[in-house]
Design a protein around this motif. Structure first.
Motif, PDB file in Angstrom:
ATOM      1  N   ALA A  52     -14.418  11.027  -1.122  1.00  0.00           N
ATOM      2  CA  ALA A  52     -13.121  10.990  -0.416  1.00  0.00           C
ATOM      3  C   ALA A  52     -12.130  11.928  -1.095  1.00  0.00           C
ATOM      4  O   ALA A  52     -12.062  12.003  -2.318  1.00  0.00           O
ATOM      5  CB  ALA A  52     -12.568   9.573  -0.403  1.00  0.00           C
ATOM      6  N   LYS A  53     -11.387  12.620  -0.276  1.00  0.00           N
ATOM      7  CA  LYS A  53     -10.338  13.515  -0.783  1.00  0.00           C
ATOM      8  C   LYS A  53      -9.126  12.690  -1.202  1.00  0.00           C
ATOM      9  O   LYS A  53      -8.385  13.062  -2.104  1.00  0.00           O
ATOM     10  CB  LYS A  53      -9.959  14.467   0.359  1.00  0.00           C
ATOM     11  N   GLY A  54      -8.909  11.593  -0.507  1.00  0.00           N
ATOM     12  CA  GLY A  54      -7.785  10.716  -0.826  1.00  0.00           C
ATOM     13  C   GLY A  54      -7.995   9.387  -0.133  1.00  0.00           C
ATOM     14  O   GLY A  54      -8.821   9.289   0.785  1.00  0.00           O
ATOM     15  N   VAL A  55      -7.269   8.355  -0.567  1.00  0.00           N
ATOM     16  CA  VAL A  55      -7.452   7.048   0.062  1.00  0.00           C
ATOM     17  C   VAL A  55      -6.133   6.509   0.594  1.00  0.00           C
ATOM     18  O   VAL A  55      -5.078   6.698  -0.015  1.00  0.00           O
ATOM     19  CB  VAL A  55      -8.089   6.017  -0.909  1.00  0.00           C
ATOM     20  N   GLY A  56      -6.204   5.845   1.721  1.00  0.00           N
ATOM     21  CA  GLY A  56      -5.022   5.250   2.336  1.00  0.00           C
ATOM     22  C   GLY A  56      -4.958   3.767   2.006  1.00  0.00           C
ATOM     23  O   GLY A  56      -5.979   3.083   1.982  1.00  0.00           O
ATOM     24  N   ILE A  57      -3.751   3.296   1.736  1.00  0.00           N
ATOM     25  CA  ILE A  57      -3.571   1.873   1.421  1.00  0.00           C
ATOM     26  C   ILE A  57      -2.520   1.325   2.382  1.00  0.00           C
ATOM     27  O   ILE A  57      -1.458   1.926   2.557  1.00  0.00           O
ATOM     28  CB  ILE A  57      -3.142   1.701  -0.061  1.00  0.00           C
ATOM     29  N   GLY A  58      -2.851   0.196   3.022  1.00  0.00           N
ATOM     30  CA  GLY A  58      -1.979  -0.343   4.067  1.00  0.00           C
ATOM     31  C   GLY A  58      -1.255  -1.608   3.644  1.00  0.00           C
ATOM     32  O   GLY A  58      -0.148  -1.571   3.093  1.00  0.00           O
ATOM     33  N   ARG A  59      -1.908  -2.757   3.872  1.00  0.00           N
ATOM     34  CA  ARG A  59      -1.229  -4.047   3.682  1.00  0.00           C
ATOM     35  C   ARG A  59      -0.565  -4.201   2.313  1.00  0.00           C
ATOM     36  O   ARG A  59       0.558  -4.724   2.241  1.00  0.00           O
ATOM     37  CB  ARG A  59      -2.203  -5.198   3.931  1.00  0.00           C
ATOM     38  N   PRO A  60      -1.225  -3.814   1.212  1.00  0.00           N
ATOM     39  CA  PRO A  60      -0.576  -4.059  -0.088  1.00  0.00           C
ATOM     40  C   PRO A  60       0.849  -3.506  -0.171  1.00  0.00           C
ATOM     41  O   PRO A  60       1.741  -4.146  -0.732  1.00  0.00           O
ATOM     42  CB  PRO A  60      -1.505  -3.344  -1.080  1.00  0.00           C
ATOM     43  N   PHE A  61       1.092  -2.338   0.431  1.00  0.00           N
ATOM     44  CA  PHE A  61       2.448  -1.788   0.374  1.00  0.00           C
ATOM     45  C   PHE A  61       3.404  -2.601   1.256  1.00  0.00           C
ATOM     46  O   PHE A  61       4.587  -2.732   0.940  1.00  0.00           O
ATOM     47  CB  PHE A  61       2.455  -0.314   0.770  1.00  0.00           C
ATOM     48  N   LEU A  62       2.885  -3.135   2.354  1.00  0.00           N
ATOM     49  CA  LEU A  62       3.754  -3.959   3.210  1.00  0.00           C
ATOM     50  C   LEU A  62       4.146  -5.241   2.476  1.00  0.00           C
ATOM     51  O   LEU A  62       5.291  -5.687   2.527  1.00  0.00           O
ATOM     52  CB  LEU A  62       3.051  -4.307   4.524  1.00  0.00           C
ATOM     53  N   TYR A  63       3.176  -5.835   1.772  1.00  0.00           N
ATOM     54  CA  TYR A  63       3.492  -7.059   1.021  1.00  0.00           C
ATOM     55  C   TYR A  63       4.489  -6.761  -0.102  1.00  0.00           C
ATOM     56  O   TYR A  63       5.428  -7.521  -0.334  1.00  0.00           O
ATOM     57  CB  TYR A  63       2.211  -7.656   0.424  1.00  0.00           C
ATOM     58  N   ALA A  64       4.257  -5.645  -0.797  1.00  0.00           N
ATOM     59  CA  ALA A  64       5.151  -5.301  -1.918  1.00  0.00           C
ATOM     60  C   ALA A  64       6.569  -5.077  -1.396  1.00  0.00           C
ATOM     61  O   ALA A  64       7.555  -5.523  -1.996  1.00  0.00           O
ATOM     62  CB  ALA A  64       4.639  -4.052  -2.619  1.00  0.00           C
ATOM     63  N   MET A  65       6.664  -4.415  -0.229  1.00  0.00           N
ATOM     64  CA  MET A  65       7.980  -4.142   0.360  1.00  0.00           C
ATOM     65  C   MET A  65       8.628  -5.445   0.838  1.00  0.00           C
ATOM     66  O   MET A  65       9.828  -5.647   0.678  1.00  0.00           O
ATOM     67  CB  MET A  65       7.814  -3.161   1.520  1.00  0.00           C
ATOM     68  N   ALA A  66       7.806  -6.331   1.432  1.00  0.00           N
ATOM     69  CA  ALA A  66       8.345  -7.599   1.929  1.00  0.00           C
ATOM     70  C   ALA A  66       8.995  -8.371   0.786  1.00  0.00           C
ATOM     71  O   ALA A  66      10.055  -8.966   0.949  1.00  0.00           O
ATOM     72  CB  ALA A  66       7.228  -8.438   2.561  1.00  0.00           C
ATOM     73  N   CYS A  67       8.378  -8.340  -0.379  1.00  0.00           N
ATOM     74  CA  CYS A  67       8.878  -9.153  -1.493  1.00  0.00           C
ATOM     75  C   CYS A  67      10.065  -8.499  -2.192  1.00  0.00           C
ATOM     76  O   CYS A  67      11.067  -9.150  -2.462  1.00  0.00           O
ATOM     77  CB  CYS A  67       7.789  -9.367  -2.539  1.00  0.00           C
ATOM     78  N   TYR A  68       9.948  -7.231  -2.507  1.00  0.00           N
ATOM     79  CA  TYR A  68      10.941  -6.617  -3.401  1.00  0.00           C
ATOM     80  C   TYR A  68      11.497  -5.305  -2.854  1.00  0.00           C
ATOM     81  O   TYR A  68      12.091  -4.527  -3.616  1.00  0.00           O
ATOM     82  CB  TYR A  68      10.313  -6.354  -4.784  1.00  0.00           C
ATOM     83  N   GLY A  69      11.293  -5.026  -1.577  1.00  0.00           N
ATOM     84  CA  GLY A  69      11.817  -3.792  -1.000  1.00  0.00           C
ATOM     85  C   GLY A  69      11.213  -2.561  -1.675  1.00  0.00           C
ATOM     86  O   GLY A  69      10.071  -2.586  -2.141  1.00  0.00           O
ATOM     87  N   GLU A  70      12.020  -1.515  -1.743  1.00  0.00           N
ATOM     88  CA  GLU A  70      11.525  -0.251  -2.318  1.00  0.00           C
ATOM     89  C   GLU A  70      10.996  -0.408  -3.736  1.00  0.00           C
ATOM     90  O   GLU A  70      10.012   0.199  -4.118  1.00  0.00           O
ATOM     91  CB  GLU A  70      12.695   0.726  -2.417  1.00  0.00           C
ATOM     92  N   ARG A  71      11.700  -1.263  -4.511  1.00  0.00           N
ATOM     93  CA  ARG A  71      11.284  -1.464  -5.910  1.00  0.00           C
ATOM     94  C   ARG A  71       9.863  -1.999  -5.960  1.00  0.00           C
ATOM     95  O   ARG A  71       9.066  -1.644  -6.815  1.00  0.00           O
ATOM     96  CB  ARG A  71      12.215  -2.465  -6.605  1.00  0.00           C
TER      97      ARG A  71
END
Ligand SMILES: Cc1cc2nc3c(=O)[nH]c(=O)nc-3n(C[C@H](O)[C@H](O)[C@H](O)COP(=O)(O)O)c2cc1C
Length: 494
Positions: A408-427
């Motif tokens: 793979a040239k690169g990997v995409g990550i979905g849900r984990p970033f949504l959860y992180a944003m839900a809890c603490y926003g950008e931080r």
């Protein structure tokens, strides 16, 4: 523009005659109703009423202008005194149980530096998200077999670490579609990010910009495209665009042209959604809120969309190429033949993706097909100038390493970033990027691979990858974070 009183508007509350108010304008959505990508039910709930807050929680303000004909706007509401009073009384009504639960959960959230990996964010998100939001984000299709398999397949790959390599410096910089990126992973596209956090996609843009990783913007973003672009930290921040091709090819073309004009560096055409998958957690929540008896018929509950164009096929590639100079990649490929065809059609790459297990249950995990896709491309001499990306179930720096090792040239990550944003926003998003980076740094060092180019296929043992019957170590973290939603209402009594 004509004026209508609220009582007049309220009369138009049926499937075959449906008006709603959004941001002080009245829209006749009767014809659009069957095409709504989110299903009919959510619109029907607001029929004849003001739907502004429901609309805002999922859509950007310019969504109607961008996607629908101007004729749908038929007038504006005028207030009658009694309605104003009613609205005020409603607003003052006490908070619902769910709001109280969420407030309490938010108070009890750990501080951000107590979170050490992607599952920690998921565990916290599970407590603070509304039922609707948790159902929407965490769902997979049908029995969620593919969704879980996406991650558990990584457990069947073991490492072959090298020693006596100078790993005093670890360099993760890489190039994707010719653009430099600090890290070999990106935030992939998820529709309606405001479901996770009021700042939606813009929060992801800012976090991605600060950490110099790529963000893929979804067609159905909940912030306006202009605002997402404006939220860039610098003018050279890289963004990609995810495209749903709709039946209205002219509208699709306009969207592609706008994406190119705003500097998107890649067009990722989602090809695994001729119909939307059935997300049972979501369906149960929505049904239970309304009329549980509807569950028995399933009538109107599935987010089946006639908005997407199910006729999309290989002959449309020429049209796509004719409307843009952006590199075009197909997102949602799950077999080697389609990867080979993509290269033969002159595309710049593919994303091996099963939509995070949200579309075809029992589609293979994406990491399982990566080695055979790379093998086929090499055999056909198509692996040069053709990039293979992968998403689905990537939760650890070691998962990223395994995917890169397999090509793979690169990997995409979905849900984990949504959860992180839900809890603490950008931080939260930034913290999670740091954690992935720290995990990948350790993995590269212990594997004896100081740069991305040093990560080689012989560093992973994939002999068990195809064997679905091998015993896997129990994934306690994933298991703990996974289920919150039990069937309720009538179903729970069965
Ligand atoms: C809530 C949610 C919404 C999504 N919306 C889209 C979308 O609009 N377009 C798309 O191509 N993929 C969409 N996806 C799929 C993701 O782009 C990606 O393939 C998937 O999330 C990767 O799996 P992961 O969540 O396990 O990392 C969505 C995924 C989630 C979880």
């Amino acid at each position: 523009m004509r004026n209508f009183t609220l009582s007049e508007i309220a009369q138009h509350n049926k499937k075959d005659d449906l008006w709603i108010i959004i941001h002080g304008k009245i829209y006749d959505l009767t014809t659009f109703l069957p095409e709504h990508p989110g299903g009919q039910k959510v619109i029907l709930k607001c029929a004849g009423k003001d739907a502004t807050s429901a609309f805002d929680s999922h859509h950007p303000p310019d969504m109607i202008e961008r996607f629908l004909s101007p004729d749908v706007c038929i007038g504006q509401p005028v207030m009658e005194k009694s309605h104003e009073d009613n609205a005020n009384i409603k607003r003052q009504q006490t908070e619902t149980d769910e709001e109280e639960r969420i407030q309490l959960a938010r108070k009890n959230m750990p501080s951000i530096d107590e979170l050490y990996n992607a599952y920690d964010f998921e565990s916290v998100a599970k407590t603070i998200l509304s039922d609707d939001a948790w159902g929407y984000i965490s769902s997979g299709t049908d029995d969620e077999i593919t969704m879980r398999e996406n991650h558990s397949a990584y457990h069947r790959i073991w490492f072959r670490p090298r020693v006596m390599v100078d790993v005093s410096k670890i360099d993760m910089t890489t190039h994707m579609l010719g653009q430099k990126a600090s890290l070999p992973f990106y935030i992939t596209a998820a529709a309606f990010c405001k479901t996770a956090h009021p700042n939606g996609e813009m929060a992801l843009t800012r976090a991605a910009g600060r950490k110099d990783i790529i963000q893929m913007i979804p067609t159905y973003a909940s912030c306006s495209f202009k605002d997402i672009v404006r939220a860039r930290i610098s003018s050279n921040q890289i963004q990609w665009y995810q495209l749903y091709v709709t039946r209205d090819r002219k509208a699709t073309q306009r969207i592609v042209e706008e994406a190119e004009a705003k500097g998107m560096k890649g067009l990722f055409v989602t090809v695994d959604t001729p119909e939307l998958g059935r997300h049972l957690k979501e369906m149960r929540i929505n049904n239970q809120r309304d009329d549980p008896s509807e569950m028995e018929t399933g009538e109107g509950t599935v987010s089946v969309s006639s908005f997407f164009d199910p006729s999309l096929n290989w002959s449309d590639i020429a049209w796509l190429k004719s409307i843009t100079k952006m590199p075009i990649l197909l997102k949602g490929v799950t077999r080697l033949e389609d990867a080979v065809l993509s290269a033969q059609h002159g595309l710049q790459g593919v994303v091996l993706s099963n939509h995070g297990g949200r579309q075809m249950d029992f589609a293979p995990s994406t990491i399982e097909i990566l080695p055979e896709v790379m093998g086929a491309l090499q055999r056909e001499g198509l692996d040069k100038n053709f990039e293979v990306y992968i998403d689905g179930g990537i939760r650890r720096g070691s998962d990223i390493f395994k995917a890169i090792a397999l090509g793979a040239k690169g990997v995409g990550i979905g849900r984990p970033f949504l959860y992180a944003m839900a809890c603490y926003g950008e931080r939260g998003v930034e913290r999670l990027i740091d954690l992935f980076q720290a995990e990948l740094t350790m993995c590269m060092r212990l594997m004896g691979a100081p740069t991305i180019a040093d990560i080689k296929p012989d560093m992973v043992d994939i002999r068990n990858l195809k064997d679905h019957f091998v015993a896997n170590p129990t994934d306690y973290l994933a298991k703990y974070a996974y289920e919150r939603m039990q069937p309720r209402g009538k179903l729970s009594k069965l």
